[in-house]
Motif scaffolding. Structure first.
Motif, PDB file in Angstrom:
ATOM      1  N   UNK A  98     -18.728 -24.426  77.303  1.00  0.00           N
ATOM      2  CA  UNK A  98     -17.431 -23.690  77.705  1.00  0.00           C
ATOM      3  C   UNK A  98     -16.430 -24.560  77.333  1.00  0.00           C
ATOM      4  N   UNK A  99     -15.373 -23.995  77.482  1.00  0.00           N
ATOM      5  CA  UNK A  99     -13.896 -24.478  77.155  1.00  0.00           C
ATOM      6  C   UNK A  99     -13.685 -25.224  78.966  1.00  0.00           C
ATOM      7  N   UNK A 100     -12.979 -26.343  79.096  1.00  0.00           N
ATOM      8  CA  UNK A 100     -12.544 -27.151  80.166  1.00  0.00           C
ATOM      9  C   UNK A 100     -11.933 -25.891  81.098  1.00  0.00           C
ATOM     10  N   UNK A 101     -11.102 -24.996  80.487  1.00  0.00           N
ATOM     11  CA  UNK A 101     -10.493 -23.844  81.474  1.00  0.00           C
ATOM     12  C   UNK A 101     -11.234 -23.041  81.854  1.00  0.00           C
ATOM     13  N   UNK A 102     -12.099 -22.386  80.991  1.00  0.00           N
ATOM     14  CA  UNK A 102     -13.123 -21.437  81.187  1.00  0.00           C
ATOM     15  C   UNK A 102     -14.068 -21.952  82.362  1.00  0.00           C
ATOM     16  N   UNK A 103     -14.605 -23.235  82.122  1.00  0.00           N
ATOM     17  CA  UNK A 103     -15.415 -23.938  83.433  1.00  0.00           C
ATOM     18  C   UNK A 103     -14.869 -23.806  84.599  1.00  0.00           C
ATOM     19  N   UNK A 104     -13.313 -24.528  84.640  1.00  0.00           N
ATOM     20  CA  UNK A 104     -12.857 -24.518  85.957  1.00  0.00           C
ATOM     21  C   UNK A 104     -12.618 -23.189  86.489  1.00  0.00           C
ATOM     22  N   UNK A 105     -12.360 -22.106  85.791  1.00  0.00           N
ATOM     23  CA  UNK A 105     -12.220 -20.879  86.328  1.00  0.00           C
ATOM     24  C   UNK A 105     -13.547 -20.270  86.977  1.00  0.00           C
ATOM     25  N   UNK A 106     -14.620 -20.582  86.096  1.00  0.00           N
ATOM     26  CA  UNK A 106     -16.049 -20.064  86.696  1.00  0.00           C
ATOM     27  C   UNK A 106     -16.261 -20.999  88.070  1.00  0.00           C
ATOM     28  N   UNK A 107     -15.972 -22.098  88.103  1.00  0.00           N
ATOM     29  CA  UNK A 107     -16.300 -23.024  89.080  1.00  0.00           C
ATOM     30  C   UNK A 107     -15.479 -22.463  90.464  1.00  0.00           C
ATOM     31  N   UNK A 114     -16.625 -19.045  91.260  1.00  0.00           N
ATOM     32  CA  UNK A 114     -18.123 -19.079  91.920  1.00  0.00           C
ATOM     33  C   UNK A 114     -18.739 -18.007  91.041  1.00  0.00           C
ATOM     34  N   UNK A 115     -18.369 -17.994  89.594  1.00  0.00           N
ATOM     35  CA  UNK A 115     -18.739 -16.773  88.839  1.00  0.00           C
ATOM     36  C   UNK A 115     -19.769 -17.019  87.783  1.00  0.00           C
ATOM     37  N   UNK A 116     -20.389 -18.491  87.928  1.00  0.00           N
ATOM     38  CA  UNK A 116     -21.314 -18.773  86.930  1.00  0.00           C
ATOM     39  C   UNK A 116     -22.635 -17.633  86.912  1.00  0.00           C
ATOM     40  N   UNK A 117     -23.018 -17.746  85.543  1.00  0.00           N
ATOM     41  CA  UNK A 117     -24.359 -16.682  85.344  1.00  0.00           C
ATOM     42  C   UNK A 117     -25.605 -17.510  85.859  1.00  0.00           C
ATOM     43  N   UNK A 118     -26.610 -16.801  86.211  1.00  0.00           N
ATOM     44  CA  UNK A 118     -27.828 -17.502  86.705  1.00  0.00           C
ATOM     45  C   UNK A 118     -28.339 -18.519  85.916  1.00  0.00           C
ATOM     46  N   UNK A 119     -28.285 -18.262  84.542  1.00  0.00           N
ATOM     47  CA  UNK A 119     -28.690 -19.247  83.242  1.00  0.00           C
ATOM     48  C   UNK A 119     -27.667 -20.558  83.466  1.00  0.00           C
ATOM     49  N   UNK A 120     -26.385 -20.255  83.516  1.00  0.00           N
ATOM     50  CA  UNK A 120     -25.349 -21.450  83.677  1.00  0.00           C
ATOM     51  C   UNK A 120     -25.713 -22.115  84.940  1.00  0.00           C
TER      52      UNK A 120
END
Length: 84
Positions: free
Chosen positions: A23-32, A35-41
């Motif tokens: 993931x990009x840093x921005x996308x990772x931070x947004x998911x963090x 709290x929207x990470x997929x189960x696999x993530x």
């Protein structure tokens, strides 16, 4: 449990974890933050951040949750279990 809190405890940087997840840093931070990470993530993150600091954190959480539980002495345990 908040995955963000576990990431902080682990000591890993967001940019490192983002790269490991592809993931990009921005996308990772947004998911963090969302709290929207997929189960696999989440599974992959858990395997990456699994270290002694995280284990100690989990142990402290468990001990805190059980601090008011009834306890018995070592001798009482031996007696109850029928050990010598």
């Amino acid at each position: 449990m908040n995955i963000g809190e576990l990431i902080e405890v682990s000591g890993y940087r967001n940019d490192y974890l983002a790269k490991k997840l592809g993931l990009s840093n921005v996308n990772f931070s947004a998911k963090k933050n969302r709290k929207s990470f997929s189960l696999e993530e989440l599974k992959k993150l858990a395997s990456i951040i699994d270290n002694e600091d995280v284990s100690d954190f989990w142990l402290m959480q468990e001990m805190e949750a059980r601090k008011d539980d009834d306890t018995i002495s070592h001798d009482e345990l031996y007696k109850e279990m029928g050990w010598r």
